[in-house]
Design an enzyme around this catalytic site. Structure first.
Site, mmCIF file in Angstrom:
data_model
loop_
_atom_site.group_PDB
_atom_site.id
_atom_site.type_symbol
_atom_site.label_atom_id
_atom_site.label_comp_id
_atom_site.label_asym_id
_atom_site.label_seq_id
_atom_site.Cartn_x
_atom_site.Cartn_y
_atom_site.Cartn_z
ATOM 1 N N GLU A 79 -13.558 -0.454 -2.189
ATOM 2 C CA GLU A 79 -13.846 -0.452 -0.743
ATOM 3 C C GLU A 79 -15.218 0.163 -0.469
ATOM 4 O O GLU A 79 -15.563 1.220 -1.003
ATOM 5 C CB GLU A 79 -12.759 0.325 0.018
ATOM 6 C CG GLU A 79 -13.034 0.351 1.522
ATOM 7 C CD GLU A 79 -11.841 0.700 2.389
ATOM 8 O OE1 GLU A 79 -10.697 0.709 1.892
ATOM 9 O OE2 GLU A 79 -12.065 0.960 3.592
ATOM 10 N N ASP B 107 0.851 -1.190 0.000
ATOM 11 C CA ASP B 107 0.000 0.000 0.000
ATOM 12 C C ASP B 107 0.884 1.236 0.000
ATOM 13 O O ASP B 107 1.751 1.375 0.868
ATOM 14 C CB ASP B 107 -0.809 -0.009 1.305
ATOM 15 C CG ASP B 107 -2.231 0.443 1.099
ATOM 16 O OD1 ASP B 107 -2.583 0.821 -0.034
ATOM 17 O OD2 ASP B 107 -2.984 0.398 2.077
HETATM 18 O O1 KIV Z 1 -4.689 -0.611 4.257
HETATM 19 C C1 KIV Z 1 -5.534 -1.495 4.220
HETATM 20 O O2 KIV Z 1 -5.591 -2.360 5.099
HETATM 21 C C2 KIV Z 1 -6.483 -1.485 3.111
HETATM 22 C C3 KIV Z 1 -7.550 -2.532 3.110
HETATM 23 C C4 KIV Z 1 -8.474 -2.436 4.235
HETATM 24 C C5 KIV Z 1 -8.232 -2.596 1.797
HETATM 25 O O3 KIV Z 1 -6.371 -0.697 2.228
#
Ligand code: KIV
Length: 302
Positions: A213, A114
């Protein structure tokens, strides 16, 4: 309509064309690494796939053994690991370090990284550079960015650079300060149409997957019909090809969970039990035989 018969995403088809033939994990030499191609095949066969967040090597090893094909090193690490109130506090270097740790623990699993708040929004070149760091230093298999249609150019630029991008649409937690709270996306037809159009635009721009989401069923149904890349849902209904929740929610470690992430275990209680057991062993000096001994003849000299 099968994912194969829909408009092919040339970017994806090209990106997934090469699959590593052998496992990198000495514990499981026969398990092939999960690549984008593996996920596309699962979608083509109509097999739903489970995804979970993960932030450390030890847990990653167990999740790989459980057969989870995709682990997301989410910016929720800011909340789950660092104790911050929202995801915007996730530091870039910290997430890169965690991504590499998860990949070391689960080398045959698709590890999605992420990209944290302000690592890609301010400047496209900086975004591409930071995404590259996740791939090289973090050994990520893909990077996820929270986007609306205005980020199409960035997705294109990253894809051109060889970065497998996952476009996260719908509710975008990195926007929470601006929007004043988390909300369900796509509740009106206008909003829903925009989400479907954005999804298609990101596929055209080269995104290898979508993550939707907090959206109603109808929206993810339309998106999965429209695009030819795997769609992961996080509270976006059963039409999505994959589903993701935060691991700590699933394990029963958090104080509150969204309704789509019901706990299936009570690890919080187990941790308290184990800690209580250890406290009792310490209190009663019930420590077992001590493993370390002085060399012969040495103990009389101290
Ligand atoms: O950062 C995260 O955990 C997320 C998920 C909840 C999709 O983006």
């Amino acid at each position: 309509m099968s994912i194969k018969t829909r408009k092919p995403s040339t970017e994806v088809r090209r990106t997934v064309a090469v699959e590593a033939p052998t496992s990198e994990d000495p514990d499981e030499p026969d398990r092939r690494p999960v690549t984008l191609r593996t996920l596309v095949r699962m979608v083509d066969r109509g097999e739903k796939f489970a995804c979970l967040t993960c932030y450390d090597a030890t847990t990653a090893r167990w999740l790989q053994r459980a057969g989870i094909p995709v682990l997301l090193v989410g910016d929720t690490a800011a909340e789950m690991i660092l104790g911050h109130p929202s995801t915007i506090h996730a530091p870039l270097d910290f997430l890169i370090t965690l991504t590499a740790a998860v990949k070391r623990g689960a080398p045959n699993t698709h590890v999605m990284a992420d990209m944290p708040f302000m690592s890609y929004q301010a400047d496209p070149a900086e975004g591409v550079h930071n995404a590259g760091r996740f791939m090289t230093e973090g050994r990520a298999d893909s990077v996820k960015i929270e986007v609306d249609g205005s980020f199409r150019g960035l997705v294109e630029r990253m894809s051109r650079a060889g970065i497998p991008v996952v476009a996260h649409i719908g509710c975008r937690p990195q926007q929470v300060k601006r929007s004043g709270g988390y909300s369900v996306a796509g509740r009106t037809a206008t909003e829903a149409r925009q989400m479907v159009a954005d999804a298609a635009a990101f596929e055209d721009a080269g995104a290898v997957m979508l993550l939707v989401e907090a959206a109603p069923n109808e929206v993810s149904e339309r998106i999965t019909e429209k695009v030819g890349i795997p769609v992961i849902g996080c509270g976006a209904g059963a039409a999505c090809h994959g589903q993701i929740v935060v691991l700590q929610d699933l394990l029963g470690l958090t104080e509150w969970q969204p309704s789509f992430a019901r706990p299936v275990a009570s690890f919080g209680d187990e941790i308290m039990k184990a800690a209580g057991c250890w406290s009792e062993q310490v209190r009663t000096s019930d420590l077992g035989e001590h493993p370390y001994k002085m060399r012969d003849g040495e103990s009389g000299k101290i």
